[in-house]
Design an enzyme around this catalytic site. Structure first.
Site, PDB file in Angstrom:
ATOM      1  CG  ASP A 327      71.276  20.865  24.288  1.00  0.00           C
ATOM      2  OD1 ASP A 327      72.386  20.997  24.841  1.00  0.00           O
ATOM      3  OD2 ASP A 327      71.105  20.236  23.227  1.00  0.00           O
ATOM      4  NE  ARG A 329      74.194  18.978  23.663  1.00  0.00           N
ATOM      5  CZ  ARG A 329      73.738  17.964  22.940  1.00  0.00           C
ATOM      6  NH1 ARG A 329      74.557  16.978  22.597  1.00  0.00           N
ATOM      7  NH2 ARG A 329      72.473  17.940  22.553  1.00  0.00           N
TER       8      ARG A 329
END
Length: 397
Positions: A327, A329
């Site tokens: 991930d 983000r």
């Protein structure tokens, strides 16, 4: 293990040296860093004696233009695109190599009256041009040095030297910790410097506001730009969110295939629609639509990850095989948008504990996690199970 950025800044303001480490997946090394404004022959001598690396001077583009410093090479093939200029010595020096004369060259670089003709080339000082935006654009020691100087209120220039062990190998974190202890030097990471800047600087700009009627209800849409990249984000606001009461919030990462085309590979589209419907029912809330396609890896890489999933890899393995974290983000920009909207206390629509931690790291308080679970489909059962097993999502499957 590492010191706080504030501690390093205080030492730098006193003319001291700090150690700055970069990411283990990048160069995985540490540099001595000092402020160019306070450089002394003694500091140069310390760096070359105990650092043993190349002494360089990170500067801004403005310095390079004023001093007419051309790139060292026409075609930079360095893997990290380190922006070396031609090396220089001040015209007042002799050989230019001594600690005293290197310090003289550095100090004269900062002299507002200095111009290109005041420096011989090549020389023994190696200027580096930092990217505009600093470590928020490029997570290198060059940018870290200039950022630290600016945070200290000093001239935007630093002096850096790689730290090499006595046996000639690069010093890694255990070696650097020993070095920091031996010389009583503060040690920080570029990762922490990035977090510090994201936390203390305003990076978002409210650009435009409109009324947006949708199938779910009418929302107040606010468009945002940010100073880190070209991505534009949008907040859909319902009702009066300025009362100070906890507000229902959904931070939704863009998913073109799911949000627009109705892909059954994920649950993004149904989550988006359900969040808008729930905010409308409550009469108050925010849906923040972040342009973070594919958990931050972008559309084409997401499609490449899908291709790998067709070959038997799960969603996490596919990202990693492409060279990305599971991930990618970052919630700093989203947090700043929520704070710009005046929010402090959130009821967060999410199944992802990492999203809660990511937002709370920016002084937002998540009062309640509101589940947002969609019925699983045959096409996304494996995907959802991987999110539970490997990403810690809170789902009942």
């Amino acid at each position: 293990m590492f010191h706080r950025i504030e501690e390093a800044l205080e030492d730098l303001k006193q003319g001291k040296v700090v150690i700055v480490c970069d990411d283990e997946n990048r160069e995985n090394e540490g540099d001595f860093i000092a402020l160019a404004e306070y450089i002394t022959p003694e500091t140069i001598n310390f760096m070359i004696t105990h650092g043993r690396g190349l002494v360089c001077v990170p500067i801004t583009e403005g310095y390079a233009e004023r001093l007419q410093l051309e790139p060292m090479v026409a075609h930079n093939t360095d893997s990290h695109h380190t922006a070396f200029t031609v090396s220089i010595d001040h015209v007042s020096t002799t050989t230019g190599i001594s600690a005293h004369e290197r310090a003289t060259t550095i100090r004269e670089m900062l002299n507002p009256a200095s111009k290109g003709a005041d420096f011989n080339r090549p020389g023994h000082i190696f200027p580096l041009i930092a990217k505009e935006g600093g470590v928020l654009r490029r997570a290198g020691h060059t940018e870290a040095a200039v950022d630290l100087a600016q945070l200290c209120g000093a001239e935007p220039a630093g002096v850096i030297c790689e730290i090499i062990n006595e046996d000639g190998t690069m010093a890694r974190v255990p070696d650097l910790l020993q070095c920091a202890k031996q010389f009583d030097i503060k040690m920080i990471t570029i990762e922490d410097l990035i977090a510090y800047r994201r936390h203390h600087e305003t990076l978002v700009t409210r650009e435009v506001e409109i009324t947006l009627p949708t199938d779910f209800g009418t929302f107040h849409a606010i468009g945002y730009s940010n100073s880190l990249d070209t991505k534009e984000h949008i907040a859909l606001v319902k009702g009066d969110i300025s009362t100070g009461e906890p507000v229902l919030v959904r931070v939704h990462s863009e998913c073109l295939t799911g949000d627009v085309f109705g892909s059954c590979r994920c649950d993004c589209g149904p989550q988006l629609h359900a969040a808008l419907a729930q905010i409308e029912r409550e009469g108050k809330g925010v849906l923040l639509y972040m342009r973070q396609e594919g958990r931050g890896i972008g559309l084409l890489n997401k499609l490449r990850a899908y291709k790998l999933q067709e070959e038997g890899f799960d969603t996490v393995e596919a990202n990693e095989k492409l060279g990305f974290p599971a991930d990618l983000r970052d919630y700093g920009i989203g947090a700043q948008i929520l704070k710009d909207l005046g929010l402090q206390h959130l009821r967060l629509l999410t199944n992802n504990p990492r999203k809660i931690a990511g937002l709370q790291g920016y002084d937002l308080e998540v009062i309640e996690r509101v589940p947002l679970q969609m019925p699983a489909k045959e096409e996304n059962k494996t995907y959802l199970q991987t999110k539970v097993n490997k990403l810690g999502h809170l789902l009942n499957l």
